[in-house]
Scaffold this motif. Structure first.
Motif, PDB file in Angstrom:
ATOM      1  N   ALA A 166       1.088  -0.842   0.129  1.00 57.09           N
ATOM      2  CA  ALA A 166      -0.630  -0.205   0.019  1.00 57.09           C
ATOM      3  C   ALA A 166       0.727   1.270  -0.333  1.00 57.09           C
ATOM      4  CB  ALA A 166      -0.710   0.167   1.565  1.00 57.09           C
ATOM      5  N   ASP A 167       2.047   0.912   0.198  1.00 56.01           N
ATOM      6  CA  ASP A 167       3.239   2.219   0.238  1.00 56.01           C
ATOM      7  C   ASP A 167       4.372   2.309  -1.271  1.00 56.01           C
ATOM      8  OD1 ASP A 167       4.144   0.350   1.975  1.00 56.01           O
ATOM      9  OD2 ASP A 167       5.404   1.713   3.591  1.00 56.01           O
ATOM     10  N   ASN A 168       3.775   0.916  -1.346  1.00 56.98           N
ATOM     11  CA  ASN A 168       4.475   1.438  -3.034  1.00 56.98           C
ATOM     12  C   ASN A 168       5.368   1.205  -2.874  1.00 56.98           C
ATOM     13  OD1 ASN A 168       2.225   2.127  -4.653  1.00 56.98           O
ATOM     14  ND2 ASN A 168       2.574   4.408  -4.107  1.00 56.98           N
ATOM     15  N   ARG A 169       6.516   0.215  -2.012  1.00 48.76           N
ATOM     16  CA  ARG A 169       7.658  -0.428  -1.548  1.00 48.76           C
ATOM     17  C   ARG A 169       7.078  -2.702  -2.243  1.00 48.76           C
ATOM     18  NH1 ARG A 169      10.842   1.759   2.738  1.00 48.76           N
ATOM     19  NH2 ARG A 169       9.947   3.602   3.044  1.00 48.76           N
ATOM     20  N   CYS A 170       8.217  -2.644  -2.630  1.00 51.70           N
ATOM     21  CA  CYS A 170       8.162  -4.021  -3.017  1.00 51.70           C
ATOM     22  C   CYS A 170       7.448  -5.155  -2.441  1.00 51.70           C
ATOM     23  CB  CYS A 170       9.330  -4.464  -4.466  1.00 51.70           C
ATOM     24  SG  CYS A 170       9.429  -6.079  -4.849  1.00 51.70           S
ATOM     25  N   LEU A 171       6.982  -6.440  -1.950  1.00 45.92           N
ATOM     26  CA  LEU A 171       7.128  -7.117  -0.715  1.00 45.92           C
ATOM     27  C   LEU A 171       8.411  -8.572  -1.195  1.00 45.92           C
ATOM     28  CD1 LEU A 171       3.240  -7.068  -0.072  1.00 45.92           C
ATOM     29  CD2 LEU A 171       4.635  -6.029   1.176  1.00 45.92           C
ATOM     30  N   ILE A 172       8.504  -8.528  -2.641  1.00 46.62           N
ATOM     31  CA  ILE A 172       9.566  -9.660  -1.821  1.00 46.62           C
ATOM     32  C   ILE A 172      10.628  -8.771  -2.969  1.00 46.62           C
ATOM     33  CG2 ILE A 172       7.780 -11.146  -2.932  1.00 46.62           C
ATOM     34  CD1 ILE A 172       8.167 -11.097  -5.441  1.00 46.62           C
ATOM     35  N   PHE A 173      11.012  -7.399  -2.363  1.00 46.10           N
ATOM     36  CA  PHE A 173      12.874  -6.678  -2.889  1.00 46.10           C
ATOM     37  C   PHE A 173      13.836  -7.885  -1.773  1.00 46.10           C
ATOM     38  CE2 PHE A 173      16.320  -4.714  -2.220  1.00 46.10           C
ATOM     39  CZ  PHE A 173      16.598  -4.164  -3.573  1.00 46.10           C
ATOM     40  N   GLY A 174      14.751  -8.311  -2.253  1.00 41.88           N
ATOM     41  CA  GLY A 174      15.729  -9.449  -1.893  1.00 41.88           C
ATOM     42  C   GLY A 174      15.417 -10.666  -2.233  1.00 41.88           C
ATOM     43  N   LYS A 175      14.154 -11.166  -2.376  1.00 42.66           N
ATOM     44  CA  LYS A 175      14.166 -12.654  -2.276  1.00 42.66           C
ATOM     45  C   LYS A 175      13.985 -13.348  -3.811  1.00 42.66           C
ATOM     46  CE  LYS A 175      11.033 -11.724   1.216  1.00 42.66           C
ATOM     47  NZ  LYS A 175       8.884 -12.328   1.832  1.00 42.66           N
ATOM     48  N   PRO A 176      14.286 -14.825  -3.260  1.00 39.95           N
ATOM     49  CA  PRO A 176      14.054 -15.414  -4.793  1.00 39.95           C
ATOM     50  C   PRO A 176      13.412 -15.710  -5.839  1.00 39.95           C
ATOM     51  CG  PRO A 176      14.807 -17.175  -3.443  1.00 39.95           C
ATOM     52  CD  PRO A 176      14.706 -15.142  -2.531  1.00 39.95           C
ATOM     53  N   GLU A 177      12.011 -14.969  -5.276  1.00 42.83           N
ATOM     54  CA  GLU A 177      11.138 -15.085  -6.466  1.00 42.83           C
ATOM     55  C   GLU A 177      10.871 -14.040  -6.686  1.00 42.83           C
ATOM     56  OE1 GLU A 177       9.097 -15.225  -1.923  1.00 42.83           O
ATOM     57  OE2 GLU A 177      10.885 -15.990  -3.086  1.00 42.83           O
ATOM     58  N   ARG A 178      11.041 -12.930  -6.972  1.00 40.89           N
ATOM     59  CA  ARG A 178      11.709 -11.409  -6.994  1.00 40.89           C
ATOM     60  C   ARG A 178      11.721 -12.028  -8.170  1.00 40.89           C
ATOM     61  NH1 ARG A 178      14.732  -5.997  -6.266  1.00 40.89           N
ATOM     62  NH2 ARG A 178      13.577  -4.609  -7.242  1.00 40.89           N
ATOM     63  N   PRO A 179      11.434 -11.649 -10.015  1.00 45.08           N
ATOM     64  CA  PRO A 179      11.768 -11.993 -11.438  1.00 45.08           C
ATOM     65  C   PRO A 179      12.911 -10.976 -11.083  1.00 45.08           C
ATOM     66  CG  PRO A 179       9.153 -11.111 -11.407  1.00 45.08           C
ATOM     67  CD  PRO A 179       9.806 -10.722  -9.870  1.00 45.08           C
ATOM     68  N   ALA A 180      13.599 -11.667 -12.360  1.00 43.78           N
ATOM     69  CA  ALA A 180      15.181 -10.703 -12.640  1.00 43.78           C
ATOM     70  C   ALA A 180      15.117  -9.744 -13.418  1.00 43.78           C
ATOM     71  CB  ALA A 180      16.136 -12.214 -13.278  1.00 43.78           C
ATOM     72  N   VAL A 181      14.029  -9.359 -14.119  1.00 43.24           N
ATOM     73  CA  VAL A 181      13.178  -8.177 -14.914  1.00 43.24           C
ATOM     74  C   VAL A 181      13.241  -6.765 -13.557  1.00 43.24           C
ATOM     75  CG1 VAL A 181      11.157  -8.218 -15.129  1.00 43.24           C
ATOM     76  CG2 VAL A 181      12.252  -6.714 -16.713  1.00 43.24           C
ATOM     77  N   CYS A 182      12.844  -7.308 -12.346  1.00 38.30           N
ATOM     78  CA  CYS A 182      12.438  -6.239 -11.907  1.00 38.30           C
ATOM     79  C   CYS A 182      13.465  -6.389 -10.462  1.00 38.30           C
ATOM     80  CB  CYS A 182      11.351  -6.666 -10.600  1.00 38.30           C
ATOM     81  SG  CYS A 182      10.346  -7.375 -11.258  1.00 38.30           S
ATOM     82  N   SER A 183      14.354  -6.848 -10.316  1.00 34.25           N
ATOM     83  CA  SER A 183      16.494  -6.953  -9.838  1.00 34.25           C
ATOM     84  C   SER A 183      17.159  -5.708 -10.856  1.00 34.25           C
ATOM     85  CB  SER A 183      16.513  -8.118  -9.967  1.00 34.25           C
ATOM     86  OG  SER A 183      16.019  -8.976  -8.847  1.00 34.25           O
ATOM     87  N   SER A 184      16.877  -5.954 -11.910  1.00 33.63           N
ATOM     88  CA  SER A 184      17.639  -5.740 -12.760  1.00 33.63           C
ATOM     89  C   SER A 184      17.340  -4.112 -13.785  1.00 33.63           C
ATOM     90  CB  SER A 184      18.157  -6.191 -14.430  1.00 33.63           C
ATOM     91  OG  SER A 184      16.864  -6.749 -14.887  1.00 33.63           O
ATOM     92  N   LEU A 185      16.523  -3.439 -12.744  1.00 33.87           N
ATOM     93  CA  LEU A 185      16.316  -2.612 -13.070  1.00 33.87           C
ATOM     94  C   LEU A 185      16.193  -1.548 -12.200  1.00 33.87           C
ATOM     95  CD1 LEU A 185      14.306  -1.083 -15.181  1.00 33.87           C
ATOM     96  CD2 LEU A 185      12.359  -0.585 -13.205  1.00 33.87           C
ATOM     97  N   MET A 186      17.390  -0.735 -12.973  1.00 39.27           N
ATOM     98  CA  MET A 186      18.273   0.402 -12.239  1.00 39.27           C
ATOM     99  C   MET A 186      16.897   2.152 -12.254  1.00 39.27           C
ATOM    100  SD  MET A 186      20.636  -0.578 -10.516  1.00 39.27           S
ATOM    101  CE  MET A 186      20.027  -2.081 -10.460  1.00 39.27           C
TER     102      MET A 186
END
Length: 105
Positions: free
Chosen positions: A53-73
């Protein structure tokens, strides 16, 4: 969305810190890889179910987070001066790179 990075991995020179409470990169682009709660990925313009709700990724740093998300700078061009500018810019890039898009050169 707030990206946290490993302290040993500095941000590239062109990258900027995320704007707190933005989440534009978790709404505007499509994601074709599975996301927990969205096994078929996410269509463009749809809020990711992993965005709090406060616009934070709930799976940040977790292995199930898509690679495309992790790579976006985040960059100044992408983020602009506001969340609205970021949504517009990301939406424009999404439209220009969508399958079947024909752009004038």
């Amino acid at each position: 969305m707030r990206h946290r990075r490993d302290a040993a991995a500095p941000l590239p020179a062109h990258a900027v810190n995320c704007r707190p409470g933005c989440g534009a990169c978790c709404i505007a682009p499509s994601i074709s890889s599975p996301i927990p709660g969205m096994p078929q990925g996410k269509p463009a313009g749809v809020r990711c179910v992993q965005l709090s709700a406060d616009n934070r990724c709930l799976i940040f740093g977790k292995p199930e987070r898509p690679a495309v998300c992790s790579s976006l700078m985040p960059t100044p061009d992408m983020c602009g001066d506001s969340r609205e500018q970021a949504l517009r810019w990301l939406g424009m890039v999404e439209a220009q790179t969508a399958p079947g898009c024909t752009r004038a050169t």
